[in-house]
Design an enzyme around this catalytic site. Sequence first.
Site, PDB file in Angstrom:
ATOM      1  N   GLU A  29       0.732  -1.160  -0.070  1.00  0.00           N
ATOM      2  CA  GLU A  29      -0.135   0.045  -0.006  1.00  0.00           C
ATOM      3  C   GLU A  29       0.711   1.286   0.026  1.00  0.00           C
ATOM      4  O   GLU A  29       0.547   2.222  -0.771  1.00  0.00           O
ATOM      5  CB  GLU A  29      -1.022   0.039   1.119  1.00  0.00           C
ATOM      6  N   ASP A  30       1.851   1.073   0.807  1.00  0.00           N
ATOM      7  CA  ASP A  30       2.704   2.414   0.836  1.00  0.00           C
ATOM      8  C   ASP A  30       3.814   2.764   0.180  1.00  0.00           C
ATOM      9  O   ASP A  30       4.420   3.772  -0.174  1.00  0.00           O
ATOM     10  CB  ASP A  30       3.242   2.507   2.386  1.00  0.00           C
TER      11      ASP A  30
END
Length: 207
Positions: free
Chosen positions: A75-76
């Site tokens: 996600e990051d």
Amino acid sequence: MDVNSLIAKASEYLPDDSIALIRAACEFASQAHQGQIRKSGKPYLEHPLHTATTLADLHLDADTLAAALLHDVPEDCGVPLDEIEANFGSQVSKLVDGVTKLNKLTSRTEAGEAKSRVQAENLRKMLIATAEDLRVVLIKLADRLHNMRTLGVLPSEKRRAIAQETLEIYAPLAHRLGIWKLKWQLEDLAFRYLEPRQYHQIARLAA
């Protein structure tokens, strides 16, 4: 918190080949999160290291610790799951994917919306049902614990909303799974932000 502390703790109960997997996951996460800083001002890598160390305290297996180190990478950092699978195997990849799915499930609750007891209970059930492997829930609990430990950097309203969610969702979930060590820490930290005066009064009396 540093890599050596995690490796030392994991080495107390895991064989050398498992330690090699954890060390590789540390290096991969370090590269993926390079340059990222948390709101506390500290390097982002501290968060997955703390998450993994909490799980090492519970003597979780190497795949779980590796997944804890990598749980924010898709996600990051934009790293695809197939790259994680290629480097760390299908079990680690599935655990990371499971945590990502739980994050999406719970993200709407972090806006501070009021929830009834029934709603909270339903979300706890959904968290367990969505996670095909309970190790995913354990990673999520360890993730929440470190986020609670660093909650002070957020605005007051956000702190209270997350603390309330922790008290209603995550502490009872830890209780249901019989993980008392996480349960009392989550409750204690939530109490600190929901009832700060009472918390500090009790802390002074206990000192």
